[in-house]
Motif scaffolding. Sequence first.
Motif, mmCIF file in Angstrom:
data_model
loop_
_atom_site.group_PDB
_atom_site.id
_atom_site.type_symbol
_atom_site.label_atom_id
_atom_site.label_comp_id
_atom_site.label_asym_id
_atom_site.label_seq_id
_atom_site.Cartn_x
_atom_site.Cartn_y
_atom_site.Cartn_z
ATOM 1 N N ARG A 12 -105.413 15.019 88.980
ATOM 2 C CA ARG A 12 -104.540 14.473 87.935
ATOM 3 C C ARG A 12 -104.103 13.045 88.277
ATOM 4 N N ASN A 13 -103.840 12.812 89.571
ATOM 5 C CA ASN A 13 -103.397 11.478 89.977
ATOM 6 C C ASN A 13 -104.454 10.413 89.711
ATOM 7 N N HIS A 47 -103.592 18.599 91.421
ATOM 8 C CA HIS A 47 -102.650 17.481 91.380
ATOM 9 C C HIS A 47 -103.324 16.175 91.815
ATOM 10 N N ALA A 48 -104.165 16.283 92.816
ATOM 11 C CA ALA A 48 -104.883 15.087 93.294
ATOM 12 C C ALA A 48 -105.798 14.549 92.194
ATOM 13 N N VAL A 85 -99.521 14.885 96.853
ATOM 14 C CA VAL A 85 -100.179 15.000 95.545
ATOM 15 C C VAL A 85 -99.170 15.244 94.429
ATOM 16 N N GLU A 88 -92.542 19.482 90.013
ATOM 17 C CA GLU A 88 -93.287 18.977 91.171
ATOM 18 C C GLU A 88 -92.355 18.219 92.110
#
Lengths: 432, 186
Positions: A79-80, A76-77, B28, B36
């Motif tokens: 992706r950010n 996720h990090a 995140v 999410e």
Amino acid sequence: MGQTITQKILARNAGRDRVAPGENIWIDVDTLMTHDVCGPPTIGIFKREFGEDAKVWDPDKLVILPDHYIFTEDPHARRNIDILRDFAAQHDLPHYYDVGTSRYKGVCHVALAEEGFNRPGTVLFGTDSHSCTSGAFGMFSTGVGNTDAALIMGTGKIWVKVPETLRFVFEGTLPPWLMAKDLILSVIGDVGFEGGTYCALEFDGQAVFDLSMEERMTLTNMAIEAGGKNGVIAADEKTFEHVRARTDRPFDPVWSDPDAAWLQERVYDVSNMEPVVAKPHRPDNRATVSEVAGTKLDRAYIGSCTGGKLEDFEAAAKILQGEEVRIDTFVVPASTEVTRQMHERTLNGKTLWQVFVDAGCKMGHASCGACLGGPIDTFGRTQGTEVVISTTNRNFPGRMGSKQSAVYLASPLTVAASAVQGTITDPRTVLA
Amino acid sequence: MDDIIQGKAYVLGDSIDTDQIIPAAHLVYSMTVPDERKQYGRYALSGLPTDQQGLPEGNLPFTPDDMFESEYRIVIAGSNFGCGSSREHAPFSLMVAGAKAVVAQSYARIFYRNAVDGGFIIPFESRLRLVDHIRTGDEIRIDVRAGLLTHVEAGEEWLLNPLGDIADILKAGNVFEYARQAGFMK
């Protein structure tokens, strides 16, 4: 009645001659900064409110500095950061500092100063509470959330309540065992965790102007730890020299009037002050180092926007040269520029970097690192019941990762001295 | 803005910082992608030390393990609520978990502003330290217009501070609607 620096800057950007504390006003923003944690949701709100194809109000005034979760495998990090990269490409943003390229900088607050975005008399908003750091350059700067940042991104405007000012005057000559971190931890200890809520904190006095720009940034950085809206230090020749070496952009400084009204004033004589720590789990939980000397430690950490600048490492290296650390000691430069300088600057024939390596420190990449915990694989993140001494700015429960760990905040000199002994150690005992 | 907010109270102490409201490791997650987004409800107030989770007893997680919504609707806290980082994820996570309002003695500036400008929750201020009068799980009703908080079972009533300037933004829904009405945005 005169006005403070903060009032004058806000008045100018509101198109007015003067503003009074307590007024809600709309102002123009000169610089908006965001990063990888708050940038993606800010972009999401911007698109929701202004449209998928909406234009940023002024691409030259938007600075995007990924710095928080950079050296992690967290999907996720990662992706950010892709979201930031795509947005920067879509809008042809000139001030995006991409991860994995030679443009990558590291911690936003330090990079803003390095790249000439901090200019006296201007207004900066950032999606990070330590955006108050930039106030060291005689400007108004503060942290906002994603929604406010998205509003600025689309309009260049934001509403603010004009703050009252608390004035802290530091007189005298700073002894070699004291650093700006000791001064600001003392201020926070005195006024309390919420003693500066909604206020501007202005730092003044000869001892402040004797400080380098980096040390001044340590003072303003932690204004938020007293609840402050902004921290500010009037510009002087040192400020102008620093700024002119980094940007050709014009700026127009302002100074507080002698008859400006302060909500409160405190005067310190730095020659009588002592090295201090903030004990777990609050930045205002101040004790002198001598009061807590001998406390057993598991870990030391030198890094972050407030404690990972070049001079922070120069100070720590003075103590660590020729020594060996007794506890895990993590070194995380704030920026790639700091890393570069650590490889260049020498101390008795050794580079600063080598001094830390030879002392047995664990060396990390420029980023926010474990200052705020972060993803589980973050370098230096606490995972258990570690007792840590750190040059960072917050020691809330779980701030560096584990809820069970305990963090003492201190100056780089105190952290280095403590790393060598494995217990909290007064730097005066080793700097003699 | 709801006229009446009613539900169970979740009681906390002083200076609850944003790392306790939503620990940084969880930031995140996307705030819009539904799978999410719901994680913010799951991890809301998960950074509290266990003995501080729901006063006075403690050990009462705001959101039960592996759930995404809390049974509590109103957070009651002491002073300096939301201090620390500027993460808007903090008031957002309380909203995603199902909270409608926080009633604290005072707030840290950025949290307060984020709660209002994003239209996530209503940050009421109370001069009285309600933490000493309300227990986690007590049924509470807030009459938003009157600024009146009622302890349903005991029948006790307390006046909250007027919302003041922020009422206009809360009524508009968020700062964007407010800015449109003020003429700063089309």
